[in-house]
Design a protein around this motif. Structure first.
Motif, mmCIF file in Angstrom:
data_model
loop_
_atom_site.group_PDB
_atom_site.id
_atom_site.type_symbol
_atom_site.label_atom_id
_atom_site.label_comp_id
_atom_site.label_asym_id
_atom_site.label_seq_id
_atom_site.Cartn_x
_atom_site.Cartn_y
_atom_site.Cartn_z
ATOM 1 N N ALA A 116 0.924 -1.368 -0.271
ATOM 2 C CA ALA A 116 0.115 -0.065 0.023
ATOM 3 C C ALA A 116 1.093 0.885 0.224
ATOM 4 C CB ALA A 116 -1.120 0.211 1.250
ATOM 5 N N PHE A 117 2.053 1.057 1.395
ATOM 6 C CA PHE A 117 2.279 2.697 1.518
ATOM 7 C C PHE A 117 3.812 2.609 1.543
ATOM 8 C CE2 PHE A 117 3.047 5.914 4.416
ATOM 9 C CZ PHE A 117 3.147 7.049 3.534
ATOM 10 N N LEU A 118 4.693 4.006 0.415
ATOM 11 C CA LEU A 118 5.732 3.877 0.717
ATOM 12 C C LEU A 118 6.052 5.320 1.533
ATOM 13 C CD1 LEU A 118 8.763 3.567 1.219
ATOM 14 C CD2 LEU A 118 9.554 3.404 -1.426
ATOM 15 N N ALA A 153 14.868 9.174 8.380
ATOM 16 C CA ALA A 153 16.216 10.023 9.181
ATOM 17 C C ALA A 153 16.949 9.092 8.186
ATOM 18 C CB ALA A 153 16.075 9.591 10.666
ATOM 19 N N THR A 154 18.067 8.538 8.425
ATOM 20 C CA THR A 154 19.364 7.669 8.201
ATOM 21 C C THR A 154 19.352 6.615 6.848
ATOM 22 O OG1 THR A 154 19.467 6.430 9.861
ATOM 23 C CG2 THR A 154 20.712 8.416 9.584
ATOM 24 N N GLU A 155 17.780 6.659 7.361
ATOM 25 C CA GLU A 155 17.078 5.165 6.740
ATOM 26 C C GLU A 155 16.491 5.263 4.942
ATOM 27 O OE1 GLU A 155 13.780 3.993 9.095
ATOM 28 O OE2 GLU A 155 15.370 2.791 10.511
ATOM 29 N N ALA A 156 16.074 7.107 5.067
ATOM 30 C CA ALA A 156 15.256 7.170 4.034
ATOM 31 C C ALA A 156 16.204 7.867 3.128
ATOM 32 C CB ALA A 156 14.482 8.515 4.636
ATOM 33 N N SER A 157 17.664 7.096 2.263
ATOM 34 C CA SER A 157 17.942 7.042 1.139
ATOM 35 C C SER A 157 17.687 6.945 0.071
ATOM 36 C CB SER A 157 19.577 5.744 1.757
ATOM 37 O OG SER A 157 19.119 4.810 1.379
ATOM 38 N N LYS A 174 14.948 4.203 -4.748
ATOM 39 C CA LYS A 174 15.538 3.461 -5.639
ATOM 40 C C LYS A 174 14.840 1.735 -5.653
ATOM 41 C CE LYS A 174 18.011 6.746 -7.973
ATOM 42 N NZ LYS A 174 20.022 6.541 -9.068
ATOM 43 N N ALA A 175 15.199 1.407 -4.869
ATOM 44 C CA ALA A 175 15.076 -0.533 -4.764
ATOM 45 C C ALA A 175 13.471 -0.596 -4.565
ATOM 46 C CB ALA A 175 15.981 -0.955 -3.504
ATOM 47 N N PRO A 216 31.702 11.478 0.732
ATOM 48 C CA PRO A 216 31.725 12.516 -0.610
ATOM 49 C C PRO A 216 31.221 11.596 -1.733
ATOM 50 C CG PRO A 216 33.578 12.927 -0.101
ATOM 51 C CD PRO A 216 32.827 12.509 1.849
ATOM 52 N N ASP A 217 32.129 10.548 -1.700
ATOM 53 C CA ASP A 217 32.141 9.988 -3.331
ATOM 54 C C ASP A 217 31.078 8.737 -2.735
ATOM 55 O OD1 ASP A 217 33.757 8.348 -0.651
ATOM 56 O OD2 ASP A 217 35.073 7.814 -1.803
ATOM 57 N N ALA A 218 29.819 8.838 -2.452
ATOM 58 C CA ALA A 218 28.948 7.624 -1.870
ATOM 59 C C ALA A 218 28.218 7.386 -3.612
ATOM 60 C CB ALA A 218 28.006 8.146 -1.536
ATOM 61 N N THR A 219 27.769 6.133 -3.918
ATOM 62 C CA THR A 219 27.280 5.724 -4.925
ATOM 63 C C THR A 219 26.238 6.041 -5.359
ATOM 64 O OG1 THR A 219 27.587 3.178 -4.575
ATOM 65 C CG2 THR A 219 26.509 3.691 -6.877
ATOM 66 N N GLU A 220 25.212 6.892 -4.202
ATOM 67 C CA GLU A 220 24.117 7.624 -4.492
ATOM 68 C C GLU A 220 24.639 8.699 -3.829
ATOM 69 O OE1 GLU A 220 22.082 7.010 -6.672
ATOM 70 O OE2 GLU A 220 21.802 4.961 -6.877
ATOM 71 N N ASP A 221 24.338 9.772 -4.292
ATOM 72 C CA ASP A 221 24.652 11.069 -4.047
ATOM 73 C C ASP A 221 23.385 12.136 -3.150
ATOM 74 O OD1 ASP A 221 22.965 11.873 -5.582
ATOM 75 O OD2 ASP A 221 24.309 12.794 -7.411
ATOM 76 N N GLY A 222 22.469 11.215 -2.676
ATOM 77 C CA GLY A 222 22.168 11.642 -2.112
ATOM 78 C C GLY A 222 20.639 12.694 -2.416
ATOM 79 N N ILE A 223 20.165 13.165 -4.106
ATOM 80 C CA ILE A 223 19.917 14.540 -4.519
ATOM 81 C C ILE A 223 19.167 12.824 -5.789
ATOM 82 C CG2 ILE A 223 19.413 15.867 -5.925
ATOM 83 C CD1 ILE A 223 21.491 17.548 -4.273
ATOM 84 N N LEU A 224 17.526 13.130 -5.395
ATOM 85 C CA LEU A 224 17.485 11.721 -7.218
ATOM 86 C C LEU A 224 17.209 13.224 -8.395
ATOM 87 C CD1 LEU A 224 16.447 9.173 -8.188
ATOM 88 C CD2 LEU A 224 13.894 10.322 -7.340
ATOM 89 N N TYR A 225 17.804 12.892 -9.444
ATOM 90 C CA TYR A 225 17.673 14.381 -9.968
ATOM 91 C C TYR A 225 16.094 13.606 -11.334
ATOM 92 C CZ TYR A 225 22.690 16.383 -8.329
ATOM 93 O OH TYR A 225 22.945 16.635 -7.736
ATOM 94 N N ALA A 226 15.763 15.014 -12.200
ATOM 95 C CA ALA A 226 14.931 14.468 -12.528
ATOM 96 C C ALA A 226 15.482 13.116 -14.072
ATOM 97 C CB ALA A 226 14.318 16.449 -13.530
ATOM 98 N N ALA A 227 16.808 13.695 -14.050
ATOM 99 C CA ALA A 227 16.810 13.212 -14.952
ATOM 100 C C ALA A 227 17.454 11.343 -14.420
ATOM 101 C CB ALA A 227 18.499 13.353 -15.457
ATOM 102 N N GLU A 228 17.117 11.265 -14.341
ATOM 103 C CA GLU A 228 17.696 10.008 -13.062
ATOM 104 C C GLU A 228 15.716 9.766 -12.872
ATOM 105 O OE1 GLU A 228 20.334 9.058 -9.529
ATOM 106 O OE2 GLU A 228 19.653 11.279 -9.254
#
Length: 905
Positions: free
Chosen positions: A670-672, A745-749, A754-755, A789-801
């Motif tokens: 139902a909800f995320l 908080a930290t879980e909201a990555s 995306k997964a 700073p070099d994490a796989t995902e940068d913490g911003i979901l861009y429109a292009a993504e």
């Protein structure tokens, strides 16, 4: 003959030293033959993989050819390969590559990236003063386009000084720099300085036999004098035409552009026959006997056709309107075919601006024919053109986000090869317009692209839809998709008129109305009458001051009405909400009110500036106010449209019709809910330096920055109520025995979100979003920021993504700031995050038009989900939640509830 000679030369290349190959390629590039140069360079690269230094030079030269041809991704790839080899060999020439990358991004219209690379080039040791001057010149052009004139002037002057001291006053780049500085002062409205530099540029161009620059300068003078002294402007245009035509011929793009400039001048002084003659010549020179979509420069052809259509619309007879419709359709065919080879943000925005004019001319022509004849087929044509205009914008936006390369790498690669051939031949024909072999080769390349498109129509329908599909639903199909209680209202905004297309299951009504339509009775509210009657108010500077709206002229036009209404809503000014809100009701609803009887649901298809307004908050009536303060009208008493109807928005009526045929997603949890919170305890809000460019004041409004990031730009502003909002909703679903999940908080990555996007019916994001006006593809949504700073995902979901996500028709709720808004360019709708989710497959998106407050949002969302769990539709639940806030005086102001709008696929 030239190509046959080139083929013969290839057979002896193997015996030539590397320098000869590169010199011959450079010579062909200088002559405008980027196809021939590219062929030589590619063969050299293939046959001499061990000649690393020469290979680096070959890749560098190839990057220029590809840039000229418009293959910007290929140009960047070749330039990057050159740089890598040079870094391995320690040649110390990498500054050329950073400069070239800056030039490529400048050509693409991505000015911030251009500046980044150019500044990086400038930090490197530079021995060649010419390169140093070029870097400064490019920086000046980038800052000029961004409107940062002081920086532009600084770099242009540095470039000029370097050229004159190190290269001499007669160097050809001195004339070009003079020309650019003149453009800068022209934009600064310093006509004296602009004239001085343009005079200097013209003298140097004539002295160096640079006839192309001379013609461009004469054109610039013509534009300069066109308003103040049309006679002088005509003389300069004549000089431009004679210079260009005598050296390049009638079919050269600059010669044709001059004829179009002349036509505009004579239109402005009402010498319409002369203007028409110039346009006829421009169209013949560009098009010849070919269809519009086969012309070498389709943008130039579309411009001439649209101007000729606008001339025909000035006549008051059926034959002229038919000619205008024919020319408009030909112009539309040209720009729609050009979209398939669209490369670069500059070209895209130019195409969008022109497209609006072409579609508007066509709609106006069809509606005039409908009004004259009463023949419904013309109303159908007007609606079809309106829909095509919106489909055109949607496709252009999707292409700008480049969502296809990752999903369809082989198809994307093959298409880019075909596009490169087209762009290369177009570039060559710009220099050699009489080259018959080039004309045939361009036609063959375009046919090859069409064959490719036909082959993927069924093999990869999603790819075809994003790249080529401009099919639109007919009025009868729209009507069949509507239930008896629903009406659909589609709008198109032109310069002088706007158009309303109203549909119900049993009726279709088309209206053409002046942009300042005022058809309503005199209001009774004394404050509204005062607003209408007042003269220009004194300038004001304080919060809540509305002096920029001149109401002395009476009732506003469409732009003023929308802008005033939105400002009134956002600044909680009830008088402005009433005045502009009721005026919008008069403009948008009243002309088709007869088809809305007994309807409960409204589907809006806005256009242009209408996307900025929450139409459910416009007012059916302007209330009469009593002098008794006890009876003072409050926001809770206003007659909002949402009190009578549910309201949904779609980007096109065709999208609504197609959406009604689709099945709702099933077998989903139902909800995320996602709430990064960003407080200091959670430690999820620090913005690494690599992401801080998105929050530069150059690209973000101060209002956006204040509510998104801390004053130092290092931290996202905390959202303390967002955790309670998300967990509360999750508990609502859990109480109804429906599977829900809250990531706090930290879980909201970004990675965790995306997964899970394809596993939940409702995706709820309670976080910050931001609009990146310099490049809408980089607008984004903030998640918990990574620890490194070099994490796989940068913490911003861009429109292009976002557009690359695979969403199974689920609903996305963006309880974030300005998620439904975005930059609004001439000819297009809002480039919003909502649209990116729709393109990714979301069934609908509930987003916000402006910054929203935590506590009222939590109340609205709780009420919304409570009704969703009870089985109400999303539109009904959102309406009920808004009505709940309206009932309370504390939350009735539309600032608190009308920002949330539901957009369907």
């Amino acid at each position: 003959m030239k190509k046959i000679l080139l083929v013969a030369l290839w057979f002896v290349h193997s015996s030539l030293p590397a320098q000869s190959w590169l010199e011959q390629a450079q010579s062909l590039t200088d002559s405008g033959d980027v196809m021939g140069s590219g062929a030589i360079l590619r063969e050299f690269i293939a046959e001499h993989p061990d000649k690393l230094y020469d290979l680096s030079r070959a890749y560098f030269l190839l990057s220029y050819d590809l840039m000229v041809a418009g293959d910007y991704s290929g140009a960047l790839e070749a330039n990057d390969r050159s740089r890598q080899i040079r870094e391995e060999l320690l040649t110390g020439e990498e500054e050329e590559n950073y400069m070239r990358a800056g030039a490529i991004y400048l050509a693409m219209g991505d000015y911030d990236r251009a500046i980044d690379f150019l500044l990086q080039a400038k930090r490197l040791p530079i021995d060649d003063p010419h390169i140093f001057s070029l870097i400064d010149g490019y920086l000046g052009s980038a800052y000029l386009e961004l409107g940062q004139y002081e920086k532009a002037e600084h770099h242009y002057m540095q470039s000029l000084e370097t050229l004159r001291v190190e290269m001499g006053d007669d160097h050809p780049d001195v004339a070009i720099t003079f020309y650019n500085i003149g453009r800068l002062y022209w934009k600064l409205k310093d006509e004296e300085k602009a004239r001085d530099y343009w005079d200097g540029a013209l003298g140097k161009a004539i002295g160096a036999d640079n006839f192309l620059l001379s013609g461009q300068l004469y054109n610039g003078y013509g534009e300069w004098f066109s308003r103040a002294n049309p006679e002088s402007a005509a003389g300069f245009y004549d000089d431009a035409y004679s210079t260009l035509e005598s050296h390049y011929g009638k079919r050269h793009r600059e010669t044709i552009r001059t004829r179009i400039n002349q036509a505009r001048l004579f239109i402005s002084i009402d010498s319409l026959d002369i203007a028409r003659r110039y346009l006829d010549e421009a169209i013949r020179s560009e098009q010849g006997d070919m269809p519009a979509q086969a012309a070498p420069d389709r943008l130039l052809l579309a411009t001439a056709l649209q101007l000729r259509a606008s001339l025909a619309l000035r006549a008051d007879n059926t034959a002229a309107f038919q000619q205008a419709l024919e020319d408009s359709r030909a112009a539309i065919a040209a720009i729609e075919s050009q979209l398939s080879v669209l490369l670069g943000n500059n070209t895209r925005l130019q195409l969008l601006q022109l497209s609006r004019q072409c579609y508007a001319s066509g709609i106006e022509s069809a509606m005039l024919l409908y009004e004259q004849s009463g023949d419904k087929q013309y109303a159908d044509q007007a609606f079809e053109l309106s829909e095509r205009g919106k489909a055109f914008v949607l496709r252009a936006d999707a292409l700008a986000l480049d969502a296809l390369a990752d999903s369809y790498p082989q198809l994307s690669s093959r298409e880019k090869e075909l596009l490169l051939q087209i762009r290369s031949w177009e570039a060559e024909l710009a220099m050699l317009p009489q080259h018959e072999e080039g004309i045939r080769a361009l036609a063959d390349a375009r046919r090859a692209l069409q064959s490719f498109a036909d082959s993927v129509r069924f093999a990869a329908p999603d790819y075809y839809r994003l790249r080529w599909n401009l099919q639109v639903a007919a009025p009868a199909q729209i009507q069949q998709s509507l239930d008896p209680e629903t009406a659909l209202l589609s709008y198109f905004i032109g310069d002088q008129n706007y158009y309303v297309f109203a549909f119900t299951r049993d009726d279709f009504k088309a209206e053409r109305l002046p942009i300042d339509y005022v058809g309503f009775k005199k209001p009774k509210n004394a404050k509204i009458l005062n607003l209408m009657a007042q003269a220009d108010p004194a300038p004001g500077t304080g919060a809540g001051t509305y002096s920029k709206y001149n109401l002395g002229g009476g009732l506003p036009d469409m732009t003023t009405a929308v802008t005033g209404f939105v400002e009134g809503v956002k600044k909680v000014n009830i008088d402005y909400c009433i005045f502009y809100g009721h005026n919008l009701y008069i403009k948008l609803i009243q002309p088709v009110i007869s088809v809305l009887k007994k309807k409960k649901h409204l589907v809006f298809i806005p256009h242009d500036i209408l996307w900025q307004a929450p139409l459910e908050a416009i007012l059916k009536n302007a209330p009469e106010e009593s002098d008794d303060s006890k009876d003072k009208v409050g926001f809770d008493k206003l007659d909002y449209l949402v009190k009578d109807y549910t309201v949904q928005y779609y980007y096109a009526a065709t999208a609504y019709q197609q959406h009604q045929r689709g099945a709702a997603p099933s077998n989903l949890n139902a909800f995320l809910g996602v709430a990064p919170v960003f407080d200091e305890t959670a430690g999820t809000g620090y913005i690494w330096e690599s992401r801080q460019f998105a929050f530069d004041s150059t690209y973000q409004s101060q209002e956006n920055l204040r509510s998104t990031v801390t004053p130092d730009g290092r931290q996202f502003q905390a959202l303390p109520y967002s955790a309670e909002e998300v967990t509360g909703i999750a508990r609502q679903f859990a109480a109804g025995e429906q599977q829900s999940m809250a990531m706090i908080a930290t879980e909201a990555s970004e990675a965790e979100f995306k997964a899970r996007t394809d596993k939940y019916r409702y995706l709820h994001l309670a976080t910050h979003s931001f609009v990146y006006t310099a490049n809408p593809a980089l607008s984004g949504i903030a998640f918990a920021q990574p620890r490194q700073p070099d994490a796989t995902e940068d913490g911003i979901l861009y429109a292009a993504e976002i557009i690359k996500l695979k969403l199974p028709g689920n609903t996305v709720i963006l309880s974030s700031c300005e998620s439904g808004a975005g930059p609004l360019y001439a000819g297009e709708g809002l480039l919003s995050l909502s649209r990116a989710f729709i393109e990714a497959g979301a069934g609908s998106v509930i987003g916000t038009l402006w910054k929203v407050y935590d506590q009222p949002t939590a109340t609205l969302m709780s009420a919304f989900y409570d009704d969703i769990i009870k089985g109400k539709s999303e539109a009904e639940a959102l309406r009920a939640a808004k009505l709940k806030l309206i009932k309370s005086k504390q939350t009735a102001a539309p600032r608190l509830w009308s920002a949330f709008v539901q957009v369907g696929r």
